[in-house]
Design a protein around this motif. Structure first.
Motif, PDB file in Angstrom:
ATOM      1  N   THR A  29       0.823  -1.209   0.000  1.00 33.69           N
ATOM      2  CA  THR A  29       0.000   0.000   0.000  1.00 33.69           C
ATOM      3  C   THR A  29       0.857   1.259   0.000  1.00 33.69           C
ATOM      4  O   THR A  29       0.692   2.143  -0.852  1.00 33.69           O
ATOM      5  N   ILE A  30       1.777   1.363   0.963  1.00 34.59           N
ATOM      6  CA  ILE A  30       2.607   2.568   1.045  1.00 34.59           C
ATOM      7  C   ILE A  30       3.528   2.671  -0.169  1.00 34.59           C
ATOM      8  O   ILE A  30       3.731   3.752  -0.724  1.00 34.59           O
ATOM      9  N   GLY A  33       1.670   3.622  -3.215  1.00 36.50           N
ATOM     10  CA  GLY A  33       1.087   4.957  -3.045  1.00 36.50           C
ATOM     11  C   GLY A  33       1.915   6.011  -3.752  1.00 36.50           C
ATOM     12  O   GLY A  33       1.372   6.937  -4.367  1.00 36.50           O
ATOM     13  N   TYR A  62      -4.417   0.295  -5.543  1.00 39.04           N
ATOM     14  CA  TYR A  62      -4.141   0.860  -4.217  1.00 39.04           C
ATOM     15  C   TYR A  62      -5.357   0.691  -3.304  1.00 39.04           C
ATOM     16  O   TYR A  62      -5.218   0.301  -2.136  1.00 39.04           O
ATOM     17  N   GLU A 110      -5.695   9.758   5.167  1.00 42.11           N
ATOM     18  CA  GLU A 110      -5.556   8.835   4.046  1.00 42.11           C
ATOM     19  C   GLU A 110      -6.912   8.416   3.508  1.00 42.11           C
ATOM     20  O   GLU A 110      -7.135   8.395   2.286  1.00 42.11           O
ATOM     21  N   PHE A 137      -1.000   9.388  -0.154  1.00 40.97           N
ATOM     22  CA  PHE A 137       0.312   8.790   0.111  1.00 40.97           C
ATOM     23  C   PHE A 137       0.918   9.341   1.402  1.00 40.97           C
ATOM     24  O   PHE A 137       1.470   8.589   2.216  1.00 40.97           O
ATOM     25  N   SER A 140      -0.617   7.702   4.419  1.00 40.87           N
ATOM     26  CA  SER A 140      -0.114   6.341   4.687  1.00 40.87           C
ATOM     27  C   SER A 140       1.273   6.385   5.322  1.00 40.87           C
ATOM     28  O   SER A 140       1.577   5.618   6.240  1.00 40.87           O
ATOM     29  N   ALA A 141       2.113   7.318   4.857  1.00 45.07           N
ATOM     30  CA  ALA A 141       3.453   7.448   5.442  1.00 45.07           C
ATOM     31  C   ALA A 141       3.379   7.976   6.873  1.00 45.07           C
ATOM     32  O   ALA A 141       4.154   7.547   7.739  1.00 45.07           O
ATOM     33  N   ALA A 144       2.387   5.191   9.213  1.00 49.78           N
ATOM     34  CA  ALA A 144       3.536   4.344   9.539  1.00 49.78           C
ATOM     35  C   ALA A 144       4.390   4.985  10.626  1.00 49.78           C
ATOM     36  O   ALA A 144       4.937   4.280  11.489  1.00 49.78           O
ATOM     37  N   VAL A 191      10.312   2.954   5.816  1.00 48.14           N
ATOM     38  CA  VAL A 191       9.603   3.595   4.706  1.00 48.14           C
ATOM     39  C   VAL A 191      10.372   3.450   3.403  1.00 48.14           C
ATOM     40  O   VAL A 191       9.783   3.191   2.339  1.00 48.14           O
TER      41      VAL A 191
END
Length: 492
Positions: A29-30, A33, A62, A110, A137, A140-141, A144, A191
């Motif tokens: 996913t990430i 993205g 995605y 997100e 994106f 999502s980062a 994390a 990442v």
């Protein structure tokens, strides 16, 4: 069998299954993205229908991966309150803030902008649509980051003190706890690894189209984007790997000793491959003498304490050397390193074969097409083995007593589980999870492969305008054909 009576081991296996399965979809996913955002931006700038179709395909991929990632992450949260209830009590004051922030600031960000991507392509201004892709994106980062803040605190606790009754860690400094010694090195390393994963997924889809001799132009675009993202991320990954290794060297000595199978104090070797004889307490490997010492300190003869010496320290009083999974940690760590080597090889080959625009040699080399189609397995194994190294390597602690940790802030794994959960109950949930996860994976795989098979297909021209019945268009088309035929007859 003893394993079915060991509630602690079964709880660890169950959490490893749920976390490992969830971590199939998070990297994809990430990673994709960024690929999706780049392609959406390219479509906006070029106004090319093929670019638009390519961007729409990656938005769908995605979305499907994001949805199953969310579903599989829920089971881990339930585990905190059931199998790991005592652990949750110990870390609850610390984990509350980052987990709440992850939901409020990252997940919602997100989800909202992903909704814009799915439903707003024809309703939003093009610039806002592109911004939505990048904010998806970014969300999502950011998600994390908050999760890794919580996980990193387990590795190197900071900004906390032990409660008066000794049953929980109480936060004293939020920023010290959030940005503990391992947060930033681990976040950067994680990442970047996920971006490498996304680049390889794009490369694999591109190679598949080349193998099938379809969507040639789109395949070349994806290959170039995947290679560029992959090369940049991999180069940066080397720096983050060094940062992470230095952090482990300084903060988690038992983990580093297990990674290299080092039982006795001395200069730490850099092993290439081999195995650890746990009974004889020695590593049998092909290694560079003092190699790890050199990477950490710049000198080959810097001594490092082995497991036997570390176990004698009060700081690691819970460590029983003969019970440590040394060979397992050694193997998964070196598997990660080996997979990184394959990642570099694949990227070099793919980049060299596609460096000239319009001269894509990958489309002519079938063995290379198959190599690139299966290539996502390399970053996937690297990510999973890296996670196993980090988590199994801190055993026998679920909250590790790092060198810089406040006094008393640690928790042995056995003390973190719930005494009210019986082994047979964990076995039942393991079986149920396994069955459901297989079904979920099959469903996700079928959806994704359908999107890939359909490919970047441009939309058909829109013929129906708002307020005008479709039948009116048919009548106009018939009349225009008749008029055209009469005109041709008159000319004759």
């Amino acid at each position: 069998m003893d394993i079915f009576a060991d509630q602690v081991l079964l709880s660890r296996i169950q959490f490893a299954l749920t976390a490992g399965y969830h971590f199939i979809f998070v990297p994809i996913t990430i990673g994709i993205g960024l690929i999706m955002s780049i392609l959406v931006t390219k479509a906006y700038r070029s106004k090319d229908p093929e670019d638009d179709a390519l961007a729409r395909m990656w938005v769908k991929i995605y979305t499907a991966t994001f949805a199953i990632g969310v579903a599989t992450g829920i089971t881990m949260e339930f585990s905190f309150g059931t199998n790991w209830a005592n652990y949750s009590r110990f870390v609850g004051d610390i984990f509350g803030a980052p987990l709440a922030a992850e939901a409020l600031f990252a997940f919602f960000l997100e989800s909202i902008f992903l909704g814009f991507l799915i439903f707003g392509r024809k309703k939003l201004k093009p610039g806002l649509y592109v911004a939505s892709a990048w904010l998806t994106f970014a969300g999502s980062a950011l998600s994390a980051l908050w999760i890794l803040i919580a996980n990193s605190w387990m590795q190197t606790p900071a900004g906390a003190e032990l409660s008066a009754n000794g049953t929980e860690a109480l936060i004293t400094d939020f920023f010290a706890a959030a940005f503990n010694p391992s947060t930033l090195p681990r976040y950067a390393h994680t990442v970047l690894a996920l971006l490498v994963m996304g680049s390889f997924v794009a490369i694999a889809v591109s190679a598949w189209y080349m193998h099938k001799n379809t969507h040639a132009s789109a395949a070349e675009k994806m290959m170039r984007v995947g290679c560029i993202v992959g090369v940049i991320s991999t180069v940066c990954l080397l720096g983050s790997a060094h940062m992470s290794a230095v952090e482990v060297w300084e903060e988690q000595p038992t983990k580093l000793a297990m990674m290299e199978g080092q039982y006795e104090t001395g200069a730490s070797e850099l092993s290439l491959f081999g195995y650890v004889d746990e009974e004889a307490e020695e590593a049998n490997s092909v290694a560079i003498p003092g190699g790890t010492s050199f990477l950490a300190t710049g000198t080959f003869d810097a001594e490092y304490p082995g497991l036997n010496e570390l176990a004698q320290r009060e700081q690691f009083a819970d460590v029983e050397v003969d019970q440590l999974p040394v060979n397992f940690v050694f193997q998964v760590y070196h598997l990660m390193v080996a997979m990184f080597g394959l990642i570099v090889v694949c990227l070099i080959i793919a980049f060299l074969f596609t460096r000239k625009k319009g001269d894509n040699k990958v489309a002519k080399v079938r063995w290379l097409q198959w190599l690139l189609v299966i290539s996502p397995i390399f970053p996937f194994l690297a990510i999973q083995s890296g996670w196993l190294t980090a988590e199994v390597g801190r055993q026998p602690y679920v909250v590790y007593p790092a060198n810089s940790s406040p006094e008393g802030i640690f928790l042995p794994t056995e003390a973190g589980t719930s005494v009210s959960v019986q082994p047979f109950e964990v076995v039942i949930t393991l079986i149920l999870f396994f069955a459901v996860y297989i079904l979920l994976f099959v469903g996700w795989w079928r959806v994704i492969t359908r999107f890939v098979k359909e490919g970047p297909v441009a939309e058909a021209p829109q013929k129906v305008e708002e307020g005008v019945p479709e039948a009116s268009f048919r009548e106009l088309e018939v009349e225009s054909v008749e008029v055209e035929a009469s005109a041709k007859g008159g000319d004759a």
